[in-house]
Motif scaffolding. Structure first.
Motif, short mmCIF file in Angstrom:
data_model
loop_
_atom_site.label_atom_id
_atom_site.label_comp_id
_atom_site.label_asym_id
_atom_site.label_seq_id
_atom_site.Cartn_x
_atom_site.Cartn_y
_atom_site.Cartn_z
N ARG A 140 0.82 -1.20 0.00
CA ARG A 140 0.00 0.00 0.00
C ARG A 140 0.87 1.26 0.00
NH1 ARG A 140 -3.63 -2.08 3.20
NH2 ARG A 140 -2.73 -1.33 5.13
N TYR A 141 1.96 1.19 0.72
CA TYR A 141 2.90 2.32 0.79
C TYR A 141 3.51 2.58 -0.59
CZ TYR A 141 7.22 4.84 1.92
OH TYR A 141 8.25 5.74 1.95
N ILE A 142 3.93 1.51 -1.27
CA ILE A 142 4.52 1.65 -2.60
C ILE A 142 3.50 2.21 -3.59
CG2 ILE A 142 5.51 0.38 -4.56
CD1 ILE A 142 6.69 -1.58 -2.51
N ARG A 143 2.27 1.73 -3.47
CA ARG A 143 1.22 2.22 -4.36
C ARG A 143 1.00 3.72 -4.16
NH1 ARG A 143 -5.24 1.04 -3.83
NH2 ARG A 143 -5.88 2.57 -5.37
N GLN A 144 1.00 4.17 -2.91
CA GLN A 144 0.83 5.59 -2.63
C GLN A 144 1.94 6.42 -3.29
OE1 GLN A 144 0.74 5.69 1.64
NE2 GLN A 144 -1.40 5.05 1.77
N LYS A 145 3.16 5.89 -3.25
CA LYS A 145 4.28 6.58 -3.88
C LYS A 145 4.07 6.69 -5.39
CE LYS A 145 6.93 7.37 -0.30
NZ LYS A 145 7.23 8.77 0.13
#
Length: 466
Positions: free
Chosen positions: A138-143
């Protein structure tokens, strides 16, 4: 690679969704982005699922418990109930029939898993951690969401439209790859992203002819507002253009942290101006931009703040027009809004100021030629750019034209950066404050009763002096 990544044609798929709670609703919303046929089976239906079913002809809602025959004629099954026995049973019979089955939040019972998706259809980016690190995913997707333009789908549609034309014009796969890289990364791609398809199509035709003839395409200039200093305040578009520029022409107000974000192999040309020390006259800067673009370069003119607020962007554009050079303007957070926000001084406030004026405090022949009576108004905020050297004149002129000498004033140096410093006082006291004497440009001046709010609204960790 435990899971084989694949995109399935959903036009002829019939999906079974067992369960109708909020977890099932999220899967249903994802499926509804495709043309798949959806059957939902559940004895209880949440309001969200009911609303989705009522709004879509793709969904068939069956209000009862799951029956084994429900998997007939289905190609994909999602199970989202809170009954572990039911979940296991559906998995087992689906697995026996070699059907794709996913039991939500139970990786061992999943024959496939749904990836984390960045959806810019027709461009889709799907990512997976194999179910072991969903929070990291989810963190990578936000980036990714933050750096991929929301309208990049326009580039996908544009590429599809002209794919055959480019293929017919360039027989070599390598030539086509290089050509499309130039198109998507250059001013044609930017025109598409701005929704100007007709201009982009005309440019592509010219570029295709030039590419076949071995000619370098014409360049373009992007006037980019770099904001007041904090790199986190750059717009997504500014960052994207900075990272694909061939030449970057920047001034003194662009912070080193922002300059670090420029494409590594870009040529960087400093044209900064300091008080009484103009490294390059403005007229030469204008001609430099045109010259670099006419040489076929993508030129970013990086300006502190906003190009159109005391940034002389209009003058530079006039020269570009005279030379027939294409250009675009990318707004930035101007120094006034950046300094005010980071100093906790709202430029407008219902109890203090219903209007604001941005003006220059630049000295010429030891004076500041402004309409001083017009600047002295009730319930008003004044913001002076480039006014530190003329601070005493500004204070004297405001008082001379009717502003109370007790009017609050703030000086903000290095706005939004870690070395930000704020000095406050009144028109009568600020010029003789020892802390004022230690300030250096760029320093912004804010005059008005809104400055009183600084004491309680200041949130940034910069240095403060009163």
């Amino acid at each position: 690679m435990k899971y084989f990544p694949i995109f399935v044609d959903a036009q002829h798929i019939h999906c079974l969704l067992v369960g109708a709670g909020e977890v099932a609703a999220r899967k249903c919303e994802l499926l509804l982005k495709t043309p798949a046929k959806i059957t939902i089976v559940s004895p209880w239906v949440s309001d969200t699922v009911q609303r989705l079913a009522d709004a879509s002809e793709q969904i068939t809602l069956i209000n009862r418990k799951f029956e084994d025959d429900d998997i007939n004629d289905k190609q994909m099954i999602f199970v989202a109930t809170d009954d572990e026995v039911v979940n296991k049973h559906i998995h087992d019979i689906a697995h026996a029939r070699k059907l794709l089955v996913n039991v939500v939040d139970n990786t061992p019972l999943c024959k496939f898993i749904t990836p984390s998706i960045v959806d810019r259809s027709p461009i889709i980016i799907a990512m997976s951690s194999g179910g072991v690190a969903p929070v990291l995913l989810r963190y990578i997707r936000q980036k990714l969401e933050s750096v991929i333009p929301a309208n990049i789908k326009l580039l996908g549609n544009f590429s599809e439209k002209f794919r055959n034309k480019v293929k017919e014009g360039l027989s070599s796969v390598t030539d086509r790859r290089y050509f499309w890289e130039e198109v998507l990364d250059g001013d044609i791609g930017e025109s598409v992203l701005q929704g100007n398809n007709d201009l982009a199509a005309a440019k592509l035709d010219k570029a295709l002819i030039a590419y076949k003839n071995g000619d370098k395409p014409a360049g373009q200039v992007y006037l980019v507002g770099a904001g007041p200093g904090d790199p986190d305040l750059l717009t997504f578009r500014a960052l994207r253009l900075m990272q694909k520029a061939d030449v970057v022409v920047y001034d003194r107000l662009v912070s080193p942290e922002i300059l670090e974000l420029v494409r590594r192999d870009a040529e960087k040309i400093y044209v900064g101006k300091a008080k009484s020390n103009h490294t390059i006259p403005q007229e030469e800067i204008n001609e430099l931009l045109a010259k670099e673009a006419l040489a076929g370069n993508r030129v970013v003119r990086l300006k502190g703040g906003d190009p159109f607020i005391f940034g002389r962007g209009g003058e530079e554009i006039e020269t570009l027009i005279d030379h027939g050079v294409d250009f675009q303007v990318v707004p930035g957070i101007t120094a006034a809004t950046g300094a005010a926000s980071y100093a906790g001084i709202p430029l407008t406030h219902r109890d203090h100021a219903q209007s604001v004026t941005f003006t220059t405090g630049h000295l010429r022949d030891n004076t500041i030629n402004l309409n001083w009576p017009a600047l002295v108004q009730q319930n008003h905020t004044l913001v002076f750019y480039m006014g530190l050297t003329g601070l005493r004149i500004i204070c004297d002129k405001l008082v001379e034209n009717g502003m109370p000498s007790t009017m609050p004033i703030a000086l903000v140096q290095g706005a939004t950066r870690n070395n930000q410093k704020v000095v406050t006082g009144t028109l009568a006291t600020i010029a003789d404050n020892p802390d004022t004497l230690a300030l250096k440009p760029p320093t912004l001046i804010i005059v008005g009763t809104v400055v009183e709010l600084h004491a309680t609204l200041n949130w940034f960790t910069g240095k403060v002096s009163q």
